[in-house]
Structures are given as C-alpha cells and as structure tokens.
Write a protein that holds these residues in place. Structure first.
Motif, PDB file in Angstrom:
ATOM      1  N   VAL A 182       0.821  -1.207   0.000  1.00  0.00           N
ATOM      2  CA  VAL A 182       0.000   0.000   0.000  1.00  0.00           C
ATOM      3  C   VAL A 182       0.855   1.258   0.000  1.00  0.00           C
ATOM      4  N   LEU A 183       1.914   1.282   0.818  1.00  0.00           N
ATOM      5  CA  LEU A 183       2.739   2.484   0.910  1.00  0.00           C
ATOM      6  C   LEU A 183       3.381   2.789  -0.439  1.00  0.00           C
ATOM      7  N   GLY A 184       3.322   4.061  -0.794  1.00  0.00           N
ATOM      8  CA  GLY A 184       3.891   4.506  -2.055  1.00  0.00           C
ATOM      9  C   GLY A 184       2.993   4.263  -3.255  1.00  0.00           C
ATOM     10  N   VAL A 185       1.774   3.837  -3.031  1.00  0.00           N
ATOM     11  CA  VAL A 185       0.834   3.550  -4.124  1.00  0.00           C
ATOM     12  C   VAL A 185      -0.340   4.530  -4.020  1.00  0.00           C
ATOM     13  N   PRO A 186      -0.798   5.119  -5.134  1.00  0.00           N
ATOM     14  CA  PRO A 186      -1.980   5.998  -5.067  1.00  0.00           C
ATOM     15  C   PRO A 186      -3.197   5.240  -4.536  1.00  0.00           C
ATOM     16  N   LEU A 187      -3.896   5.866  -3.610  1.00  0.00           N
ATOM     17  CA  LEU A 187      -5.072   5.223  -3.016  1.00  0.00           C
ATOM     18  C   LEU A 187      -6.172   5.011  -4.057  1.00  0.00           C
ATOM     19  N   ALA A 188      -6.222   5.871  -5.073  1.00  0.00           N
ATOM     20  CA  ALA A 188      -7.259   5.766  -6.102  1.00  0.00           C
ATOM     21  C   ALA A 188      -7.149   4.488  -6.911  1.00  0.00           C
ATOM     22  N   ASN A 189      -6.010   3.765  -6.782  1.00  0.00           N
ATOM     23  CA  ASN A 189      -5.866   2.515  -7.524  1.00  0.00           C
ATOM     24  C   ASN A 189      -6.817   1.431  -7.019  1.00  0.00           C
ATOM     25  N   TYR A 190      -7.362   1.632  -5.819  1.00  0.00           N
ATOM     26  CA  TYR A 190      -8.147   0.572  -5.196  1.00  0.00           C
ATOM     27  C   TYR A 190      -9.661   0.755  -5.394  1.00  0.00           C
ATOM     28  N   PHE A 191     -10.068   1.719  -6.180  1.00  0.00           N
ATOM     29  CA  PHE A 191     -11.484   1.827  -6.549  1.00  0.00           C
ATOM     30  C   PHE A 191     -11.583   2.378  -7.964  1.00  0.00           C
ATOM     31  N   THR A 192     -12.697   2.080  -8.612  1.00  0.00           N
ATOM     32  CA  THR A 192     -12.850   2.398 -10.027  1.00  0.00           C
ATOM     33  C   THR A 192     -14.125   3.189 -10.259  1.00  0.00           C
ATOM     34  N   GLY A 193     -14.318   3.534 -11.530  1.00  0.00           N
ATOM     35  CA  GLY A 193     -15.554   4.177 -11.950  1.00  0.00           C
ATOM     36  C   GLY A 193     -15.795   5.511 -11.272  1.00  0.00           C
ATOM     37  N   ARG A 194     -17.042   5.739 -10.921  1.00  0.00           N
ATOM     38  CA  ARG A 194     -17.433   7.041 -10.355  1.00  0.00           C
ATOM     39  C   ARG A 194     -16.763   7.295  -9.010  1.00  0.00           C
ATOM     40  N   TYR A 195     -16.413   6.220  -8.284  1.00  0.00           N
ATOM     41  CA  TYR A 195     -15.762   6.417  -6.989  1.00  0.00           C
ATOM     42  C   TYR A 195     -14.387   7.065  -7.173  1.00  0.00           C
ATOM     43  N   ARG A 196     -13.633   6.616  -8.185  1.00  0.00           N
ATOM     44  CA  ARG A 196     -12.308   7.199  -8.439  1.00  0.00           C
ATOM     45  C   ARG A 196     -12.435   8.661  -8.863  1.00  0.00           C
ATOM     46  N   ILE A 197     -13.404   8.968  -9.723  1.00  0.00           N
ATOM     47  CA  ILE A 197     -13.575  10.353 -10.189  1.00  0.00           C
ATOM     48  C   ILE A 197     -13.913  11.269  -9.018  1.00  0.00           C
ATOM     49  N   HIS A 198     -14.858  10.864  -8.179  1.00  0.00           N
ATOM     50  CA  HIS A 198     -15.251  11.704  -7.044  1.00  0.00           C
ATOM     51  C   HIS A 198     -14.088  11.884  -6.076  1.00  0.00           C
ATOM     52  N   PHE A 199     -13.315  10.821  -5.850  1.00  0.00           N
ATOM     53  CA  PHE A 199     -12.185  10.927  -4.932  1.00  0.00           C
ATOM     54  C   PHE A 199     -11.145  11.909  -5.452  1.00  0.00           C
ATOM     55  N   GLN A 200     -10.782  11.811  -6.718  1.00  0.00           N
ATOM     56  CA  GLN A 200      -9.755  12.696  -7.277  1.00  0.00           C
ATOM     57  C   GLN A 200     -10.215  14.149  -7.281  1.00  0.00           C
ATOM     58  N   LEU A 201     -11.484  14.394  -7.541  1.00  0.00           N
ATOM     59  CA  LEU A 201     -11.996  15.769  -7.519  1.00  0.00           C
ATOM     60  C   LEU A 201     -11.917  16.354  -6.112  1.00  0.00           C
ATOM     61  N   GLN A 202     -12.325  15.594  -5.109  1.00  0.00           N
ATOM     62  CA  GLN A 202     -12.291  16.120  -3.738  1.00  0.00           C
ATOM     63  C   GLN A 202     -10.864  16.252  -3.216  1.00  0.00           C
ATOM     64  N   LEU A 203      -9.964  15.340  -3.635  1.00  0.00           N
ATOM     65  CA  LEU A 203      -8.565  15.452  -3.212  1.00  0.00           C
ATOM     66  C   LEU A 203      -7.931  16.726  -3.775  1.00  0.00           C
ATOM     67  N   ALA A 204      -8.215  17.052  -5.029  1.00  0.00           N
ATOM     68  CA  ALA A 204      -7.682  18.274  -5.638  1.00  0.00           C
ATOM     69  C   ALA A 204      -8.181  19.507  -4.880  1.00  0.00           C
ATOM     70  N   ARG A 205      -9.456  19.537  -4.514  1.00  0.00           N
ATOM     71  CA  ARG A 205     -10.001  20.678  -3.760  1.00  0.00           C
ATOM     72  C   ARG A 205      -9.384  20.761  -2.374  1.00  0.00           C
ATOM     73  N   CYS A 206      -9.053  19.621  -1.788  1.00  0.00           N
ATOM     74  CA  CYS A 206      -8.440  19.626  -0.453  1.00  0.00           C
ATOM     75  C   CYS A 206      -7.079  20.319  -0.492  1.00  0.00           C
ATOM     76  N   PHE A 207      -6.250  20.014  -1.501  1.00  0.00           N
ATOM     77  CA  PHE A 207      -4.916  20.619  -1.586  1.00  0.00           C
ATOM     78  C   PHE A 207      -4.968  22.053  -2.103  1.00  0.00           C
ATOM     79  N   GLU A 208      -5.910  22.365  -2.962  1.00  0.00           N
ATOM     80  CA  GLU A 208      -5.976  23.709  -3.523  1.00  0.00           C
ATOM     81  C   GLU A 208      -6.686  24.690  -2.597  1.00  0.00           C
ATOM     82  N   GLU A 209      -7.734  24.269  -1.949  1.00  0.00           N
ATOM     83  CA  GLU A 209      -8.551  25.184  -1.146  1.00  0.00           C
ATOM     84  C   GLU A 209      -8.584  24.836   0.334  1.00  0.00           C
ATOM     85  N   GLY A 210      -8.008  23.683   0.683  1.00  0.00           N
ATOM     86  CA  GLY A 210      -8.086  23.249   2.072  1.00  0.00           C
ATOM     87  C   GLY A 210      -9.458  22.712   2.441  1.00  0.00           C
ATOM     88  N   ALA A 211     -10.263  22.352   1.423  1.00  0.00           N
ATOM     89  CA  ALA A 211     -11.630  21.875   1.673  1.00  0.00           C
ATOM     90  C   ALA A 211     -11.592  20.461   2.238  1.00  0.00           C
TER      91      ALA A 211
END
Length: 720
Positions: A97-126
């Motif tokens: 698990v260490l050193g591996v993107p967490l998004a590798n462990y889910f697919t489809g809409r779950y991966r898209i939603h995760f990546q969108l919220q992760l980007a907002r977390c780093f950009e806006e602190g959301a």
C-alpha cells in the motif's frame, strides 16, 4: 596599515594580579551558577525528549490500533502512512500500500469523485467526505465512508491530506434491508386477495432472497394453494409444473412439512458449514431436489399462533444463504403473514356482508308481501263505494293502518338502503320535481305527530317555484328522516321552520327546530351510523340521518348541521336544480318546442295520486301547483296563484272537494275557475254536476284521458 595600527592607542592590560579577590569571587560565582542552569536545562531537555519519544510511541500504538482506518496522502494521492486498521479494511499488507496511489483501489465514479475532492483539499483546504467502494484482492468489495482534512506545512500551504475511513457495509446492508421491508409493506398492501398477495410476495423476494420463491397456503390445516415465482422467466412455468408434480410430503424431515410442524424457520446448509452441497439428500422434499436447490430458507407464515402456510426462498446457483438472510426472511414472512391474514379477514367480512344482505333481502321480501296485501286492501277499502256512514266511521282506522304499513315499509327500506350506502352503490332515478310539493308530501306523512305534539310548522318558500332534479321517492325518504328527527327532539308546543332558496346550480333547504340542540363535541357524529344522542330516551334505530346523508350525497348534494346546546338545530341540504338546457333538449327530441302552459292546481290528499297527475301534466307543457287539502288550496289561490284549472279530489280529510268548490265558486280575476273532479265513487257524474265541474275522472284513469280532459279546457298553448 601597519603604520596606522602603530599610531592607535592600546588599551591598558590587566593581569590577574590586578583583579581584586572580591571581583574574582563574584566572577567564579556567576560561572558556577551558569553551569548549574545549563545542567538543569539539559535535564529538562532530556525529560522533554523522553516524553516526546514516549508520546510518539503511544501515538503510534493508538494510531495502529485505532478502530478507524487512517492514512496520510500526498498531493498525488499516494499513501505515505497507513495504520493497521486501514490495512485490515483493505485486506492488504503495508508494503503493497505504501507509495501507491489510493485511487488505484477503486474504479468508476468512486475514483472520479475521490480525485476531484482530493484536488479541492490541496488547492482550497476543503474537507473530503464521500463513500468509497474499495476493491480488495480477496473477498467482496468494502464500502467505506472516507473523511479527509488538510494538514498545512510551515509555509502555510497544504502539505498533506490525512484521511479517516470506516467500513459502513453493515450500515448499508441494514439500510437496504429496511428499505426492502418498507417496500414490502407497500407491495403487500396492494391487494386484499390472499393468492395475489402471495404472488406479489414471491416477486418481491426475488430482488433479495434467491432465484426462486414458493408460497404454500394452508386450507383446512393442509397445503392447498401454491404460488411460485422464478427470476428467469423461462424457468417459471417449469418450476410451477414441478410444484404441481411434487407437492409437500407430510412426512418429510425438511422444508415446508418441518416448518409447518415446528413453526420455526429452517436454513440449509447451516451457516458456517464448509461442505460443498452438490445436491440435496433424500430427506429433503422432492420439489427442492428436482428444482436443483443448492441452498434454501423456509420460513413459517403464522399469526397469533395460527399457521397460515410457509414461504421458501431458493438459491439454485453456487450462492449460499447466510444467517443474516435468515433474519431478513423471517421479517419478510411476518409481513406476508399479516397481509394474508388481512386478506382472509376481508374475505370473511365480505361473506358476512353478503350473507346479511341476503338475509335482509329474504326478510324484506317476506315482510313486504303481507304488507303489500294489507296496503292494497286498505286502498281498495278507502276507494270503495260503501255507504257514507260506514266510510266515515272506518276511514280513520283505515288511514291509521295505511300509515302504519307505510312506516313499516319505510323501516324495511332503511335497512336495505343501509347496505347499499355502506357498499357505495345507492341508486337514484332522477327527474324534475317541485321542491315545495315534495316538502308538502313529507309534512303530510308526519301530520298526525305534529298535531299530537301541537307543533307549529312554518314554511318560507320563494314565489318562483324551485324545480330540483332528484329521485322523488328517495328525497321524500330523506326529507322524512330529517323532519322526523326535528319532530322527535322538538318539545310539545315547539316550532319547526323550513326555508328554501335557489342558487346557481343547486337548491338549499333548511329545517330549524326549537329542540335542545347538539353539543359541539358531538356534531361530527350526527350523521354516523347507529349514532343517537346520549340523553335521548325517545328510541329509534340511529339510521335516519345516516341514510339521509347517503341519499343526498347520491344526488351529488351536501348535508350538514348547525347547532349549539340549548339553541335548537338547523339541518340543511342541497339538491341539484333542474337543467333548463337539458329539459329543452329532451323536449325538442320528443315533441315540437312549445312554451310552458298556464298553471293547473292539483288538490288531492293522496301524495301518489298528486305526484302522478303533476308529473303527467308537467311533462306535457303545463305548470303545476300542488295542495294536499282544501285549506292549502285556498291559501295557494289567495297568496297569488291564479290557476286556469282545478283538479280536485272530492273526498279529502278536513276540507273536502265539495267544500273547496263552493268556497271558490266566485271568480278569480273576474272569471270562474274551471274544475275537474276526480274520485273513486260510483255516482261521480252527479257529484260533478252538483259542484259545477266541467269534467270528471274515475280513479284509476289513464294518462291519455287526463290529458284529453285538461286539454279540452285549457289548451297548453293558451297564453293565459
């Protein structure tokens, strides 16, 4: 540079021999104090380091053993730190698990939603908050709730995202089961037929519990009806044929027979069993073996200790039922049992209602046959040609018999109407009738009671007559019930007021009494079946107002009551008024269009005769006014009614036809009023001549004869 340095003055040099002992001691003391402070500071720092190390170790232990999974991610979503709980949820080792993107462990809409919220977390602190479906190397996917927060670095920017995630699979399963059971409640409430309910239960079960479902319903304590549904439409008929070929064997050790004997559900194979079941043994019912069941749950259908049947859920694939599936099957079986019991009770209630209606029909027929004979005999006696002395002597008794017979007939009608109203199909045959004439007829029926209690009746009707479109007999029945209620509760010497008014499309009639009134808390029950005022000791069946309400509502009218304790009551109801447009269309289709003729005053104490004459004349273009005796006829004339013709029954109570003709022997507007007398007497011709009648009619007479006599005196086209 050397020259300049030589030119500058040099500071004086002091040797140790030049420092005093006192100053030296002070310097030594300061140095020792500084040394002690440094040693104490070193000890404090050592303690702090030890505490930090211990805290870090405790934190790591808590972090690893926390009941919630924790992971620290960098900007790319790569896992930099994860605890043991998180690894357990993912069913993976730390190095994978260490050193591996967490998004590798889910697919489809779950991966898209995760990546969108992760980007907002780093950009806006959301913060991050979403459901994720983790794909695991072994076993089914894991549904988790992931919540992440931004961790800022020394520069104030977001350096990490720390996330916590928890397995919510159990909660989601519970929510889905609750939704399934809630849907079951709605689906099973759709029908009140036991077989239809069983079929809907089978179809519903296929969405959660197996590929085939069977409901066996008991009748007389043994399986009698079977309903089968299969997820594969092509195999459903085949499954039904198997069910017909292999019904439940009473001595079987498993399946439906066992559940019916024990009242407890059965699951096969038992949860936790590791044996691979290729086929069921001979101890299992033949139906289950033939259909290829690999796993099944059979649950009892019972309520209050009474067995109704059983429901069986079948897997014919490699899937197995779990203990949790058994709990869900038991809960569904409870709901199916309630629905089937409700259907059974409804069926029994329908049978009871039909039986009651059959009994009422038989009783009413058996009662009405002698009543009909009595009534016809009374009518014959009333119209007989016996001597005047015998006729006068027996008329009161005959009238009493006739009214008693009609009252008994009305009671039978009320009982039959009660069943029709409850079933919602009270029939009415509507035609146009004069509202005042209907009221007069209803008052005539209760006239003896009015006289006995010395009640005053006042009627306020508009000058222009009100035609209502109604079933004459039904409305007379409703009027009689409402008026009878007013008479019943009005004390002797009291007053009853009737008021009528015509509105746009309806007529309103109000009946006000001076009785004790109705408490406000009881107003909502006045029209209930069998309801009676508690303080009333006047008897009754408690059906009159209930039936009146049913009759009025069958005419698309409304009925209500206004009352206060001690201030009497006002019952009001509406009826549809006659439609002039509809009447015009019907008349034009039946005969040439012509204007309404002049008024004809019909005076007869018999309401049936009065109504028959009036209906015949009104449908042939005449305007008809009614009176039930001589006194009423005189009031009509004096109140502004100017009839062009009188049709008078010679024999009426109070003022008869002979007295009426003499009273009106003068003129109305300077011209005598033509009179046609009707009667059942033998020597009617002599009686007609004695009163100056222009024509006479023997009872009974045909409509054609009536219209001929009336038309010869007052043609319908006469403008009057």
């Amino acid at each position: 540079m050397e020259d300049i340095g030589k030119a500058l003055p040099r500071p004086p040099q002091r040797g140790l021999d030049m420092i005093s002992d006192q100053e030296f001691s002070r310097v030594i003391g300061d140095l020792k104090k500084r040394q002690r402070d440094l040693e104490e500071e070193r000890e404090r720092l050592a303690d702090s380091v030890r505490v930090i190390r211990e805290s870090r170790g405790e934190f790591l232990r808590l972090f690893q053993l926390a009941p919630v999974g924790h992971a620290t991610l960098d900007r790319s979503g790569v896992v930099r730190l994860i605890n043991e709980t998180g690894l357990g949820l993912l069913r993976m080792e730390r190095r994978a698990v260490l050193g591996v993107p967490l998004a590798n462990y889910f697919t489809g809409r779950y991966r898209i939603h995760f990546q969108l919220q992760l980007a907002r977390c780093f950009e806006e602190g959301a913060p991050m908050n979403l459901e994720l479906l983790f794909l695991t190397p072994e076993g089914p996917p894991v549904v988790t709730q992931f919540q992440g927060v931004a961790v800022r670095g020394p520069d104030g920017g977001v350096a990490w995202c720390h996330g916590a995630f928890v397995d919510i699979g159990e909660r989601k399963r519970a929510e889905n089961e609750l939704r399934f059971l809630a849907k079951a409640g709605k689906v099973l409430a759709y029908s009140l037929d036991a077989k239809v309910t069983a079929g809907r239960a089978c179809r519903l079960a296929l969405s959660r519990l197996g590929e085939c479902c069977v409901v066996d319903l008991l009748e007389g304590g043994v399986p009698a009806h079977q309903v089968i549904a299969h997820a594969q439409h092509g195999r459903e008929e085949w499954a039904r044929q198997l069910g017909a070929l292999f019904p439940p064997e009473p001595d079987s050790e498993h399946g439906v027979p066992r559940v019916l004997r024990t009242g407890q559900s059965e699951i096969f194979p038992e949860p936790g069993s590791t044996a691979l079941v290729a086929a069921l043994g001979s101890a299992h019912p033949r139906f289950l073996r033939q259909i290829g069941a690999r796993s099944y749950i059979c649950a009892p259908l019972k309520i209050r200790g009474t067995m109704l049947g059983a429901i069986t859920f079948i897997h014919d694939t490699e899937q197995r039922f779990t203990g949790r599936d058994r709990e869900l099957a038991d809960q569904l079986a409870e709901r199916v049992s309630i629905a089937i019991e409700n259907a059974r009770l409804y069926h029994e209630a329908e049978l009871a209602v039909r039986l009651r209606q059959d009994i009422l029909a038989i009783v009413s027929h058996d009662l009405r046959t002698p009543l009909s004979n009595v009534l016809m005999s009374v009518e014959t006696l009333l119209r007989s040609t016996v001597s005047n002395e015998r006729r006068v002597a027996g008329k009161r008794q005959l009238e009493l018999i006739r009214k008693s017979v009609r009252q008994m007939d009305r009671m039978i009608t009320d009982l039959l109407d009660l069943s029709s109203i409850e079933a919602g199909h009270l029939s009415v045959q509507q035609s146009d009738h004069d509202l005042q004439s209907l009221v007069d007829e209803a008052l005539e029926f209760i006239q003896p009671t009015l006289m006995q209690k010395q009640l005053e009746v006042f009627a306020n009707f508009p000058e222009k007559r009100i035609l209502v479109h109604c079933d004459r007999e039904r409305v007379l029945q409703a009027l009689g019930n409402v008026l009878g209620n007013a008479v019943k509760f009005t004390p002797p010497g009291g007053r009853i007021q009737l008021e009528a008014e015509s509105r746009a499309k309806e007529a309103k009639l109000s009946i006000t009494d001076t009785g004790p009134g109705i408490p406000r808390a009881r107003l909502g029950h006045v029209f209930d079946r069998y309801w009676q005022a508690e303080e009333s000791s006047k008897g009754g069946r408690g059906l009159g107002l209930f039936i009146a309400k049913g009759i009025i509502e069958a005419h698309q009218g409304r009925i209500w009551v206004e009352s206060e304790s001690g201030n009497g009551s006002t019952f009001s109801f509406t009826l549809p008024t006659a439609s002039s447009a509809r009447t015009a269309r019907e008349d034009s289709a039946a005969r040439p269009r012509r204007e309404p003729g002049p008024p004809v005053l019909v005076v007869d104490d018999d309401p049936e005769t009065r109504a028959a004459i009036g209906d015949t004349l009104s449908t042939n273009g005449y305007e008809v006014v009614y009176a039930n005796n001589g006194f009423t006829a005189i009031e009509r004339v004096r109140s502004g009614c100017h009839p062009k013709l009188l049709i008078v029954d010679l024999n009426m109570p109070g003022m008869g036809g002979v007295e009426l003709c003499r009273e009106l022997s003068g003129s109305v507007g300077g011209a005598p009023i033509p009179v046609i007398v009707i009667s059942g007497e033998k020597n009617l011709e002599d009686a007609a001549a004695a009163v100056g009648a222009v024509a006479y009619l023997h009872k009974p007479f045909r409509q054609e004869v009536l219209l001929e006599r009336v038309g010869s005196q007052v043609p319908v086209h006469d403008p009057g």
